[in-house]
Scaffold this motif. Structure first.
Motif, PDB file in Angstrom:
ATOM      1  N   SER A  71       0.679  -0.852  -0.244  1.00  0.00           N
ATOM      2  CA  SER A  71      -0.249   0.180  -0.234  1.00  0.00           C
ATOM      3  C   SER A  71       1.048   1.445   0.380  1.00  0.00           C
ATOM      4  N   ALA A 131      -1.161  15.588  -0.801  1.00  0.00           N
ATOM      5  CA  ALA A 131      -1.096  14.626   0.473  1.00  0.00           C
ATOM      6  C   ALA A 131      -1.830  13.523  -0.627  1.00  0.00           C
ATOM      7  N   GLY A 132      -1.592  11.900  -0.483  1.00  0.00           N
ATOM      8  CA  GLY A 132      -2.935  11.699  -1.139  1.00  0.00           C
ATOM      9  C   GLY A 132      -4.215  11.726  -0.516  1.00  0.00           C
ATOM     10  N   GLU A 136      -7.932  13.302  -1.729  1.00  0.00           N
ATOM     11  CA  GLU A 136      -8.966  12.735  -1.315  1.00  0.00           C
ATOM     12  C   GLU A 136      -9.929  14.265  -1.350  1.00  0.00           C
ATOM     13  N   THR A 167      -7.851   6.305   5.227  1.00  0.00           N
ATOM     14  CA  THR A 167      -8.273   8.264   5.162  1.00  0.00           C
ATOM     15  C   THR A 167      -9.666   8.055   3.958  1.00  0.00           C
ATOM     16  N   THR A 213     -10.693   2.071  -4.357  1.00  0.00           N
ATOM     17  CA  THR A 213      -8.948   1.761  -5.190  1.00  0.00           C
ATOM     18  C   THR A 213      -9.014   0.982  -5.850  1.00  0.00           C
ATOM     19  N   ASP A 242      -9.045   6.254  -5.584  1.00  0.00           N
ATOM     20  CA  ASP A 242      -8.227   6.228  -4.673  1.00  0.00           C
ATOM     21  C   ASP A 242      -7.324   5.724  -5.626  1.00  0.00           C
ATOM     22  N   ALA A 244      -3.604   5.718  -5.226  1.00  0.00           N
ATOM     23  CA  ALA A 244      -2.588   5.213  -4.947  1.00  0.00           C
ATOM     24  C   ALA A 244      -2.360   4.168  -4.841  1.00  0.00           C
ATOM     25  N   HIS A 264      -7.328  10.800  -7.284  1.00  0.00           N
ATOM     26  CA  HIS A 264      -6.081  11.327  -7.065  1.00  0.00           C
ATOM     27  C   HIS A 264      -5.127  10.136  -7.271  1.00  0.00           C
ATOM     28  N   ASN A 266      -0.803   9.360  -6.400  1.00  0.00           N
ATOM     29  CA  ASN A 266       0.393   9.828  -5.056  1.00  0.00           C
ATOM     30  C   ASN A 266       1.540   9.585  -6.125  1.00  0.00           C
ATOM     31  N   LYS A 269       4.417   8.235  -4.297  1.00  0.00           N
ATOM     32  CA  LYS A 269       3.746   6.372  -4.587  1.00  0.00           C
ATOM     33  C   LYS A 269       4.299   5.644  -5.775  1.00  0.00           C
TER      34      LYS A 269
HETATM   35  C1  LIG Z   1      -0.829   5.469   0.948  1.00  0.00           C
HETATM   36  C2  LIG Z   1      -2.929   5.784   0.822  1.00  0.00           C
HETATM   37  C3  LIG Z   1      -3.335   6.293   0.959  1.00  0.00           C
HETATM   38  C4  LIG Z   1      -3.315   8.332   1.823  1.00  0.00           C
HETATM   39  O1  LIG Z   1      -1.894   8.800   0.794  1.00  0.00           O
HETATM   40  P1  LIG Z   1      -0.789   9.282   1.822  1.00  0.00           P
HETATM   41  O2  LIG Z   1       0.029  10.488   0.269  1.00  0.00           O
HETATM   42  O3  LIG Z   1      -0.193   9.420   2.723  1.00  0.00           O
HETATM   43  O4  LIG Z   1      -2.203  10.396   2.372  1.00  0.00           O
HETATM   44  C5  LIG Z   1      -5.007   6.624   0.263  1.00  0.00           C
HETATM   45  N1  LIG Z   1      -5.194   5.637   0.203  1.00  0.00           N
HETATM   46  C6  LIG Z   1      -4.338   4.595  -0.726  1.00  0.00           C
HETATM   47  C7  LIG Z   1      -5.617   2.774  -1.031  1.00  0.00           C
HETATM   48  C8  LIG Z   1      -3.232   4.154  -0.042  1.00  0.00           C
HETATM   49  O5  LIG Z   1      -2.525   3.319   0.256  1.00  0.00           O
END
Ligand SMILES: *Cc1c(COP(=O)(O)O)cnc(C)c1O
Length: 505
Positions: A71, A131-132, A136, A167, A213, A242, A244, A264, A266, A269
Motif C-alpha cells: 500500500s 498528499a494522497g 481525496e 483516509t 481503490t 483512490d 494510490a 488522486h 500519489n 508512491k
Molecule cells: C497511501 C494511501 C492513501 C493516502 O495517501 P497519503 O499520501 O499517505 O495521504 C490513501 N489510500 C491508499 C489506498 C493508500 O495506499
C-alpha cells in the motif's frame, strides 16, 4: 556492542570547526541574552562525521534492502531525480516568485499536469494537494460542490468499501458528508447486490458518490468495475478513484476511460518521489469535464501561442501563468511548496516514457504474482478465487494470512519482526482490516528474481520456525539496533537524545 553516544565523547576544548577571523567590528552582546551554561558536546570533526554516518546506518532504507511495504509502494527512487531536484535554479525558487522569473518551472509543472492527465485519461489535473489524503479531500469537496450547484444538496452519502484505506472514510467525514460502508463479497470484490441495494429506493437520491481503490487494498482488480461505476452513476452519483495503487495500472488502464470522474495520484508512491517519515508528498488530482471547473488551484495554464503578447498578465514572452479554475474549491495550502516532488515525478516520467511506464507496471504485477505463487502452500492466500470461481491473479501487491492454525501463539506481528532478523523490512501489518492477521506485501517492479527468491525463502523459513521454534519469533528482532518496542509508546515518547545502538533487554 553499544556505541558511545556523542555526549560521552565530549571533552572540554575539543572543536570541530575553525571559524574565520571576523571581518566586522566586534560588538558586545547584552548580558541578559547570554547564559553561562550551554550543554553541547565538544567534539572533533571526525567524531561528528562518524556520529551522523552511524545514525544514518541505523535506518533500514530502500538503498540498503528490499522494502515490501504494501500500500505504500516503497519503490526505488532514481538518484538522477535527486540531482535534478537539487539544481540551484530549481531548488532555490520561492513559491511566491514572480511568474515572469520562473517560466521554466511553470512549464515543467504544466507538462506534468498534462502527462498525469494522459496517463489516467482525465481532462484536467491540479498539482496542489500535498498528499494522497489531501487529494481525496479535494475530490470529495469537488463532488459535494458539484451536487450543490446542481441544486441537489441532499446528496450527502459517499459509499466506501470495507477494504478501504482509513483516509477514505476520514475524508468523507471531514468534508461534512456521510460514510455508508459497503461489504466485500466472498471473493473480496465489491458486492454488486449490496451496492445496487445501497443505490436504490430512498437512499438513491442521497448518493453523492463512491470512493473506490483500484486495484483494491487486497491487491485485486475489480472484475465488475463497469457495473460498479454504472450502479453509482445511474442514480446521479460520481465515482472517485483512490489512485494510490496506480503502480498496477500505469500505461495499461486509464481510470478516466473506465468512467471514473475524479482520482488522486500519489506521486510519492507511483512516481518515485521519496516518502516516509512525514516528508513532503504530492497527491495531485485529475478530473473529467464534470469537475474541471472545481479543481483546487492555482493551476498552471499555458497561453495559446496566438494571444501570448495580447492577453498575458505577466508580460510578453511569458507563456505560463497561474489560474484559479472558475468555480474552484479554493487553495489547499500555500501553493507549490512541494515543487521538488513535482520535479522528481517529471524526471521519472520523462526518463521512462510511455512504453517504459508500461514496462514498470508489467514488472510490478509480474513480481507480485511470482512472489505470491512461491508462497502458496506455506501461507494461506485469502480470496484465492474470483466470484466466478476462476483462478486469482493479483495486481502489484497481495495479502497473505500471517498466522497458522498449527502455531496458535504466532501472529502477523511476530512474523514481521522475525523478518527483520533475516535482513528484510517487514510488509504492512494488519491492513486491510477485512483480513485477520493480514500481511500486505508489495515487492515493487525493481527487485530482481534472485532477491524475490531470497525474500520467499526467508518467509518460508519463518513459517517453519513458527511451528517448530515459535520463541524465535516472539523474541524477534534480535539483530536490529533496538529490540521489540511498544510502538504506541515509542511514537509518543521519542528518545531523541540517546539515538545510538543500545540493544535493550
Ligand atoms: C497511501 C494511501 C492513501 C493516502 O495517501 P497519503 O499520501 O499517505 O495521504 C490513501 N489510500 C491508499 C489506498 C493508500 O495506499
Amino acid at each position: 556492542m553499544a556505541e558511545p553516544i556523542i555526549y560521552d565523547l565530549s571533552a572540554p576544548g575539543r572543536s570541530g570547526v575553525n571559524l574565520p577571523a571576523p571581518d566586522v567590528p566586534l560588538a558586545t552582546l547584552p548580558e541578559e541574552l547570554l547564559r553561562d551554561d550551554l550543554p553541547l558536546p565538544e567534539v572533533g570533526e571526525l567524531q561528528v562525521v562518524r556520529h551522523f554516518v552511524r545514525l544514518s546506518q541505523l535506518n533500514y532504507s530502500i538503498d540498503t534492502g528490499l522494502y515490501p511495504l504494501g500500500s505504500c509502494t516503497m519503490k526505488y527512487n532514481p538518484k538522477i531525480n535527486e540531482d535534478a531536484a537539487r539544481l540551484p535554479g530549481l531548488a532555490h525558487l520561492h513559491p511566491l516568485a514572480d511568474p515572469a522569473s520562473c517560466q521554466g518551472a511553470m512549464m515543467l509543472m504544466h507538462d506534468l499536469q498534462n502527462w498525469l492527465g494522459e496517463i489516467s485519461g482525465f481532462e484536467a489535473v491540479s498539482l496542489t494537494p500535498a498528499a494522497g489524503a489531501q487529494g481525496e479531500f479535494a475530490g470529495i469537496l469537488m463532488i459535494r460542490q458539484y451536487h450543490i450547484d446542481r441544486g441537489e444538496p441532499e446528496r450527502d452519502i459517499i459509499l466506501v468499501p470495507d477494504s478501504a484505506h482509513g483516509t477514505n472514510p476520514a475524508t468523507v467525514t471531514m468534508a461534512g458528508l456521510r460514510v455508508q460502508q459497503l461489504p466485500a463479497n466472498a471473493a473480496g470484490e465489491v458486492d454488486l447486490s449490496a451496492l445496487r441495494e445501497a443505490c436504490s429506493g430512498e437512499n438513491a437520491q442521497h448518493i453523492a458518490g463512491m470512493m473506490l481503490t483500484m486495484p483494491s487494498t487486497l491487491g485485486l482488480f475489480e472484475p465488475n468495475i463497469e457495473q460498479v461505476i454504472d450502479a453509482v452513476q445511474s442514480v446521479g452519483g460520481l465515482m472517485y478513484m483512490d489512485g494510490a495503487n496506480m503502480n498496477a495500472l500505469m500505461a495499461v488502464v486509464k481510470p478516466g476511460e473506465l468512467g471514473f470522474d475524479c482520482m488522486h495520484y500519489n506521486l510519492h508512491k507511483t512516481f518515485s518521489t521519496p516518502h516516509g517519515g512525514g516528508g513532503p508528498g504530492s497527491g495531485a488530482v485529475g478530473v473529467n469535464a464534470k469537475l474541471r471547473d472545481y479543481l483546487p488551484g492555482p493551476i498552471v495554464r499555458r497561453k495559446a501561442e496566438a494571444d501570448d503578447a495580447a492577453t498575458n498578465d505577466n508580460g510578453p514572452g511569458c507563456r505560463y501563468d497561474w489560474r484559479m479554475p472558475p468555480k474552484s474549491i479554493g487553495r489547499l495550502k500555500a501553493f507549490a511548496g512541494n515543487f521538488g516532488m513535482h520535479l522528481r515525478a517529471y524526471a521519472y516520467i520523462r526518463a521512462y516514457g510511455g512504453e517504459g511506464l508500461r514496462q514498470v507496471t508489467r514488472c510490478a504485477v509480474l513480481n507480485a504474482n511470482y512472489l505470491r505463487e512461491t508462497l502458496r502452500g506455506e501461507y494461506t492466500l485469502p480470496y484465492d478465487e474470483t466470484a466466478a470461481g476462476e483462478r486469482r491473479y493479483c495486481g502489484h501487491e497481495f495479502v497473505v494470512r500471517g498466522a497458522f492454525d498449527d502455531a496458535p501463539d504466532v501472529h502477523a506481528l511476530d512474523l514481521s519482526k522475525r523478518l527483520i532478523d533475516y535482513g528484510f523490512h517487514p510488509p504492512t501489518n494488519y491492513f486491510p482490516l477485512i483480513v485477520p492477521e493480514a500481511l500486505l506485501i508489495e515487492p515493487t517492479e525493481t527487485e530482481t528474481k534472485d532477491d524475490l527468491d531470497k525474500l520467499a525463502e526467508a518467509l518460508r523459513a519463518i513459517a517453519q520456525e513458527a511451528r517448530e521454534a515459535p520463541q524465535l519469533l516472539h523474541d524477534a528482532p534480535t539483530t536490529a539496533p533496538v529490540r521489540r518496542l511498544d510502538e504506541a509508546r515509542a511514537a509518543r515518547q521519542l528518545h531523541l537524545c540517546c539515538p545510538t545502538a543500545r540493544p535493550s533487554a
